[in-house]
Motif scaffolding. Structure first.
Motif: not given
Length: 150
Positions: A97-105
């Motif tokens: 969710n938020r700014n990380y939705e669907g992003k790898n970290a």
């Protein structure tokens, strides 16, 4: 700078810190945040974990992730079957969710696990999270778990 910190944490988890007191297998059910809300399996000084991770990079705004990680345990203390110990680890995190939705970290963390009574343990540490398009962030990582030896 964030890559330097990540590299340091990974190097710090090398076998130079290996301890002979961590020789049993252990299964943990993690009920709050560190390393995630999920499961962890430890064999000697190494463990793998999987679960749901939530953190607030901004007050009142929670970012949620699926987290899969690897941890190295060192400098155990105590005489019980499950010793208290320091740890350092690295995790793949997938934003939900938020700014990380669907992003790898990438998450790198260090801390201490204190075995309070039998298998009940508390953790305190810090995690650094880096993701493409986001600034590097560091947050505290408290946790509570219950562990059994196998």
């Amino acid at each position: 700078m964030k890559h330097l910190i990540s590299a340091f944490l990974l190097l710090a988890s090398g076998t130079a810190f290996a301890q002979s007191d961590l020789k049993q297998n252990e299964l943990s059910i993690n009920g709050f945040r560190n390393p995630s809300i999920g499961f962890e399996y430890r064999h000697n000084q190494y463990s793998a974990n999987v679960g749901y991770y939530t953190t607030a990079f901004k007050r009142g705004e929670f970012s949620n992730f699926v987290k899969v990680g690897y941890t190295f345990w060192f400098f155990p203390s105590g005489n019980g079957p499950i010793p208290s110990s320091f740890y350092a680890g690295s995790s793949y995190m997938r934003g939900l969710n938020r700014n990380y939705e669907g992003k790898n970290a990438l998450g790198t963390e260090v801390g201490y696990r204190w075995v309070v009574w039998k298998g009940l343990n508390l953790r305190i540490g810090a995690i650094g999270v880096s993701a493409k398009g986001q600034s590097f962030k560091v947050n505290p990582t408290p946790g509570i778990s219950y562990s059994i030896t196998l």
